[in-house]
Design an enzyme around this catalytic site. Sequence first.
Site: not given
Length: 155
Positions: A50-51
Amino acid sequence: MSPITLGSSIPDGTLAYFDADDQLQQVSIHSLAAGKKIVLFGVPGAFTPTCSLKHVPGFIERAEEFTSKGVNDLVFTIQLNNNPFVMKAWSKTFPDNKHVKFLADGSAAYTHALGLQLDLGDKGLGTRSNQVKVANIESGGEFTVSSAEDILKAL
C-alpha cells in the site's frame, strides 16, 4: 498519549535523512515548517504494497496540485520507525520524485510525540505509526482517508 488532533500545535522532533552528498543529516520538524505550509504524512512501512504502490506515488504524482494549494516547495514524507538507510533505499525506487522528502524516525520518538504509535508487536512488526490543519489518521492496514486525493480535498 492521545493522538494529535485538528487544531493542535505540532510538536517539534528530530528526523534524519541523507543529503545529496550522502551525509547523514538531522533536522527538526519546526525548522522544516518555519514560515511554510507543509503536508506531513507518515506511513507504517517502507516497501510495503500500500505504501509503495498507493501512498507515496499519489503524493509524487500530485505534487504540483499541492503547490497550487499553497503547499511550499515540497511535500515532506516521514517514514516513521524506519532508519535513514532504509529511507534512502526506498526513495531510490521512485526515480521521478522531485518533491517528496523521505525522513526517518528510527526510534519512533516523533511517532510517540504525535501520539500515533501503533503496536504491531504481536505480528512481529514492532511499533509503527498510524497514519495538523488536517488530521487524517488511519488504523493499521487501512487506506481510506490519507491518500494524496484526500489531503488535497482537505486543503
